[in-house]
Structure formats: structure tokens, C-alpha cells
Write a protein that holds these residues in place. Structure first.
Motif, PDB file in Angstrom:
ATOM      1  N   MET A   1       0.808  -1.206   0.000  1.00 15.07           N
ATOM      2  CA  MET A   1       0.000   0.000   0.000  1.00 15.07           C
ATOM      3  C   MET A   1       0.845   1.263   0.000  1.00 15.07           C
ATOM      4  O   MET A   1       0.379   2.330  -0.273  1.00 15.07           O
ATOM      5  CB  MET A   1      -0.978  -0.030   1.159  1.00 15.07           C
ATOM      6  CG  MET A   1      -0.388   0.263   2.523  1.00 15.07           C
ATOM      7  SD  MET A   1      -1.608   0.095   3.846  1.00 15.07           S
ATOM      8  CE  MET A   1      -2.019  -1.633   3.737  1.00 15.07           C
ATOM      9  N   THR A   2       2.170   1.115   0.308  1.00 12.42           N
ATOM     10  CA  THR A   2       3.040   2.288   0.258  1.00 12.42           C
ATOM     11  C   THR A   2       3.982   2.239  -0.935  1.00 12.42           C
ATOM     12  O   THR A   2       4.838   3.082  -1.075  1.00 12.42           O
ATOM     13  CB  THR A   2       3.886   2.383   1.535  1.00 12.42           C
ATOM     14  OG1 THR A   2       4.664   1.188   1.639  1.00 12.42           O
ATOM     15  CG2 THR A   2       3.034   2.547   2.759  1.00 12.42           C
ATOM     16  N   ASP A   3       3.823   1.200  -1.808  1.00 15.02           N
ATOM     17  CA  ASP A   3       4.776   1.047  -2.898  1.00 15.02           C
ATOM     18  C   ASP A   3       4.777   2.235  -3.836  1.00 15.02           C
ATOM     19  O   ASP A   3       5.821   2.709  -4.261  1.00 15.02           O
ATOM     20  CB  ASP A   3       4.461  -0.230  -3.700  1.00 15.02           C
ATOM     21  CG  ASP A   3       4.789  -1.483  -2.880  1.00 15.02           C
ATOM     22  OD1 ASP A   3       5.432  -1.325  -1.839  1.00 15.02           O
ATOM     23  OD2 ASP A   3       4.396  -2.581  -3.301  1.00 15.02           O
ATOM     24  N   ALA A   4       3.581   2.754  -4.201  1.00 19.43           N
ATOM     25  CA  ALA A   4       3.535   3.840  -5.174  1.00 19.43           C
ATOM     26  C   ALA A   4       4.225   5.104  -4.690  1.00 19.43           C
ATOM     27  O   ALA A   4       5.057   5.660  -5.380  1.00 19.43           O
ATOM     28  CB  ALA A   4       2.079   4.129  -5.559  1.00 19.43           C
ATOM     29  N   PRO A   5       3.928   5.588  -3.467  1.00 22.95           N
ATOM     30  CA  PRO A   5       4.622   6.776  -2.984  1.00 22.95           C
ATOM     31  C   PRO A   5       6.119   6.574  -2.887  1.00 22.95           C
ATOM     32  O   PRO A   5       6.904   7.456  -3.181  1.00 22.95           O
ATOM     33  CB  PRO A   5       3.995   7.010  -1.601  1.00 22.95           C
ATOM     34  CG  PRO A   5       2.674   6.344  -1.656  1.00 22.95           C
ATOM     35  CD  PRO A   5       2.867   5.158  -2.533  1.00 22.95           C
ATOM     36  N   ALA A   6       6.547   5.363  -2.446  1.00 22.60           N
ATOM     37  CA  ALA A   6       7.974   5.111  -2.320  1.00 22.60           C
ATOM     38  C   ALA A   6       8.647   5.207  -3.670  1.00 22.60           C
ATOM     39  O   ALA A   6       9.709   5.797  -3.819  1.00 22.60           O
ATOM     40  CB  ALA A   6       8.205   3.729  -1.703  1.00 22.60           C
ATOM     41  N   LYS A   7       8.038   4.630  -4.717  1.00 18.76           N
ATOM     42  CA  LYS A   7       8.618   4.689  -6.044  1.00 18.76           C
ATOM     43  C   LYS A   7       8.663   6.134  -6.538  1.00 18.76           C
ATOM     44  O   LYS A   7       9.633   6.544  -7.178  1.00 18.76           O
ATOM     45  CB  LYS A   7       7.804   3.820  -7.001  1.00 18.76           C
ATOM     46  CG  LYS A   7       7.960   2.317  -6.755  1.00 18.76           C
ATOM     47  CD  LYS A   7       7.119   1.516  -7.728  1.00 18.76           C
ATOM     48  CE  LYS A   7       7.273   0.024  -7.465  1.00 18.76           C
ATOM     49  NZ  LYS A   7       6.419  -0.785  -8.370  1.00 18.76           N
ATOM     50  N   ALA A   8       7.632   6.880  -6.263  1.00 18.52           N
ATOM     51  CA  ALA A   8       7.590   8.275  -6.701  1.00 18.52           C
ATOM     52  C   ALA A   8       8.713   9.077  -6.062  1.00 18.52           C
ATOM     53  O   ALA A   8       9.370   9.894  -6.710  1.00 18.52           O
ATOM     54  CB  ALA A   8       6.228   8.887  -6.367  1.00 18.52           C
ATOM     55  N   TRP A   9       8.950   8.866  -4.788  1.00 14.52           N
ATOM     56  CA  TRP A   9      10.019   9.559  -4.084  1.00 14.52           C
ATOM     57  C   TRP A   9      11.372   9.230  -4.713  1.00 14.52           C
ATOM     58  O   TRP A   9      12.211  10.101  -4.912  1.00 14.52           O
ATOM     59  CB  TRP A   9       9.963   9.156  -2.612  1.00 14.52           C
ATOM     60  CG  TRP A   9      10.938   9.861  -1.725  1.00 14.52           C
ATOM     61  CD1 TRP A   9      11.542  11.067  -1.938  1.00 14.52           C
ATOM     62  CD2 TRP A   9      11.426   9.402  -0.472  1.00 14.52           C
ATOM     63  NE1 TRP A   9      12.369  11.387  -0.888  1.00 14.52           N
ATOM     64  CE2 TRP A   9      12.317  10.375   0.026  1.00 14.52           C
ATOM     65  CE3 TRP A   9      11.179   8.257   0.291  1.00 14.52           C
ATOM     66  CZ2 TRP A   9      12.972  10.236   1.238  1.00 14.52           C
ATOM     67  CZ3 TRP A   9      11.828   8.130   1.507  1.00 14.52           C
ATOM     68  CH2 TRP A   9      12.712   9.114   1.970  1.00 14.52           C
ATOM     69  N   ARG A  10      11.560   7.948  -5.060  1.00 12.57           N
ATOM     70  CA  ARG A  10      12.828   7.551  -5.675  1.00 12.57           C
ATOM     71  C   ARG A  10      13.009   8.185  -7.044  1.00 12.57           C
ATOM     72  O   ARG A  10      14.126   8.522  -7.450  1.00 12.57           O
ATOM     73  CB  ARG A  10      12.909   6.027  -5.762  1.00 12.57           C
ATOM     74  CG  ARG A  10      13.091   5.355  -4.422  1.00 12.57           C
ATOM     75  CD  ARG A  10      13.596   3.930  -4.565  1.00 12.57           C
ATOM     76  NE  ARG A  10      12.669   3.094  -5.313  1.00 12.57           N
ATOM     77  CZ  ARG A  10      11.654   2.462  -4.749  1.00 12.57           C
ATOM     78  NH1 ARG A  10      11.415   2.601  -3.455  1.00 12.57           N
ATOM     79  NH2 ARG A  10      10.847   1.714  -5.477  1.00 12.57           N
ATOM     80  N   VAL A  11      11.911   8.340  -7.782  1.00 18.95           N
ATOM     81  CA  VAL A  11      11.985   8.988  -9.092  1.00 18.95           C
ATOM     82  C   VAL A  11      12.522  10.409  -8.959  1.00 18.95           C
ATOM     83  O   VAL A  11      13.393  10.848  -9.716  1.00 18.95           O
ATOM     84  CB  VAL A  11      10.595   8.999  -9.783  1.00 18.95           C
ATOM     85  CG1 VAL A  11      10.587   9.958 -10.973  1.00 18.95           C
ATOM     86  CG2 VAL A  11      10.219   7.597 -10.242  1.00 18.95           C
ATOM     87  N   VAL A  12      12.011  11.143  -7.973  1.00 19.51           N
ATOM     88  CA  VAL A  12      12.440  12.530  -7.759  1.00 19.51           C
ATOM     89  C   VAL A  12      13.909  12.579  -7.361  1.00 19.51           C
ATOM     90  O   VAL A  12      14.704  13.354  -7.902  1.00 19.51           O
ATOM     91  CB  VAL A  12      11.568  13.219  -6.690  1.00 19.51           C
ATOM     92  CG1 VAL A  12      12.042  14.649  -6.469  1.00 19.51           C
ATOM     93  CG2 VAL A  12      10.100  13.204  -7.109  1.00 19.51           C
ATOM     94  N   LEU A  13      14.307  11.752  -6.400  1.00 20.93           N
ATOM     95  CA  LEU A  13      15.701  11.737  -5.960  1.00 20.93           C
ATOM     96  C   LEU A  13      16.634  11.339  -7.098  1.00 20.93           C
ATOM     97  O   LEU A  13      17.718  11.911  -7.255  1.00 20.93           O
ATOM     98  CB  LEU A  13      15.873  10.769  -4.792  1.00 20.93           C
ATOM     99  CG  LEU A  13      15.532  11.298  -3.404  1.00 20.93           C
ATOM    100  CD1 LEU A  13      15.682  10.193  -2.377  1.00 20.93           C
ATOM    101  CD2 LEU A  13      16.397  12.476  -3.030  1.00 20.93           C
ATOM    102  N   ASP A  14      16.219  10.354  -7.884  1.00 19.93           N
ATOM    103  CA  ASP A  14      17.048   9.886  -8.990  1.00 19.93           C
ATOM    104  C   ASP A  14      17.281  11.002  -9.997  1.00 19.93           C
ATOM    105  O   ASP A  14      18.402  11.199 -10.487  1.00 19.93           O
ATOM    106  CB  ASP A  14      16.363   8.692  -9.666  1.00 19.93           C
ATOM    107  CG  ASP A  14      17.316   7.939 -10.589  1.00 19.93           C
ATOM    108  OD1 ASP A  14      18.541   8.048 -10.392  1.00 19.93           O
ATOM    109  OD2 ASP A  14      16.828   7.239 -11.488  1.00 19.93           O
TER     110      ASP A  14
END
Length: 235
Positions: A1-14
Motif C-alpha cells: 500500500m506504500t509502494d507507489a509513494p515510495a517509487k515516486a520519491w525515488r523517481v524525484v531523488l534519482d
């Protein structure tokens, strides 16, 4: 249930890390606005804010509010040496074994609560604010998990060690992921949430009492206890 936000955060940092490492942006340059980054990368503004907060903790950017030349995020450093490694920690954390994340959390957070206890809980306003928010029994499991991660990060921030804060920030996705998996696996989630609330309050109370040894033991039992309950529920 937290996978989408976590991936989004990584996209920004990347994206930001890539721009910094390549030299496309550097000290003195301004990052695009939160809205522009969110639109360009196709993520929510909360994910952008999370990434910017980690970068600010690391000393790579400084953020300002309002409008004018001081508003937004300005780059004040480049990710060389240790800072670059800490940024990559955020990207790598999802592949770490849960047992390794648990052991690292215990090492970091035991030191955090012991240090806070030495000052008898001074500067815990943000911790207590998050603690109060978690007492709301109407929270969804996803909301509880997000606040749980924020509580532990707020403790690290209160202790004032920038390296510890950066490492906790880097591990946050991994921590949220295994906590969220526990939510799905634990049959009596309401009972588990009530116990976690009680343990959080107990840890903060021990810090306020200046009992470093007891606070260290309590946070260790807290972290190990949840992991053990999650593991037992899948056995």
C-alpha cells in the motif's frame, strides 16, 4: 500500500541526483518549483517535498518559503564522497534484507533515544505532535504506517546528528515497506496498532525521564517485537 509513494520519491531523488552528478546543475542554481517537478516527473507534490527534505538534511539544498529570489530550493552543495553514497543508499534500500534493515534500525535508534534521554527530551515538540496524530484511532493502516515512519525520523532529527538523519531518511522506504507488509499479514491489526501506540508513548516517556538505558531497551524491544510479530504471522 506504500509502494507507489515510495517509487515516486525515488523517481524525484534519482532525477535530482542525476542532474547534480552530471553537472547540469550546481551550487547557486535553483531547482524547478515543486509544482513543476511534480508535473514533469508525473508524481505528487508530497513525493517532491519528501525528496527535497532529504536533500536539505544532507546539506545539498536550502529551501525558502514565499515568493521572490529567496523562494524555492537553491543548490548549495554537490553530492561528492559520503553525500553521494547516502543518496545512493536511498536508491538501494529496497533491495536490503529485512533482517539487515531491522538490525541497522536498532543500532541507529538506540543511539538516538539514549542521546535524547541525556537532555531529558528537550526539543521533542515535533515528536509529540506526530505521537498525538497517531493516537487517532480513525487512521487508515496506510496513514498509520506513514506517521510511524515520520515519528522515528522525527526522533532522529531531534537528536541533531545529520548523518543519522540522512541514513534514517535513506532507509525510510525500506522501513515503510516492511511495516506495511506487516499490516497486511497481522490478523489483529487494531490490536497491534494499539500496542505500537503504547510502546511509542513509553519510549518518549523514558526519554523525558532521562533514562537512557531503559529508552534504549524499549526502542530495541519495539523494533524487534514488530518484526517478530510480522514473521510469526507468516509462519
Amino acid at each position: 500500500m506504500t509502494d507507489a509513494p515510495a517509487k515516486a520519491w525515488r523517481v524525484v531523488l534519482d532525477r535530482i541526483e542525476g542532474d547534480l552528478m552530471s553537472g547540469r546543475v550546481g551550487p547557486g542554481d535553483r531547482l524547478p518549483s515543486e509544482r513543476e517537478l511534480a508535473t514533469t516527473l508525473g508524481v505528487g507534490r508530497s513525493s517532491v517535498r519528501e525528496a527535497l527534505r532529504v536533500l536539505e538534511v544532507m546539506g545539498l539544498i536550502r529551501t525558502g518559503t514565499g515568493s521572490g529570489p529567496s523562494a524555492g530550493a537553491i543548490i548549495i552543495g554537490t553530492p561528492t564522497g559520503g553525500m553521494s553514497a547516502l543518496l545512493r543508499l536511498q536508491m538501494a534500500a529496497q533491495s536490503f534484507a529485512i533482517e539487515d534493515v531491522v538490525h541497522t534500525r536498532i543500532a541507529l535508534e538506540s543511539a538516538v533515544v539514549a542521546e535524547l534521554a541525556q537532555s531529558e527530551g528537550a526539543g521533542l515538540d515535533e515528536v509529540r505532535r506526530v505521537l498525538a496524530a497517531m493516537d487517532d484511532e480513525s487512521l487508515t493502516p496506510a496513514e498509520f504506517v506513514a506517521l510511524d515512519a515520520q515519528l522515528h525520523l522525527a526522533l532522529a532529527e531531534a537528536a541533531g546528528n545529520g548523518v543519522t538523519v540522512a541514513m534514517m531518511g535513506g532507509l525510510r522506504d525500506a522501513i515503510e515497506s516492511y511495516v506495511a507488509r506487516g499490516v497486511r499479514r497481522i490478523a489483529d491489526w487494531e490490536g497491534a496498532a494499539a500496542r505500537l501506540r503504547q510502546e511509542h508513548h513509553h519510549i518518549v516517556d523514558l526519554i523525558g525521564q532521562g533514562d537512557a538505558d531503559a529508552a534504549r531497551a524499549a526502542v530495541t524491544d519495539h523494533i524487534r517485537g514488530y518484526y517478530a510479530q510480522m514473521s510469526a504471522s507468516t509462519a
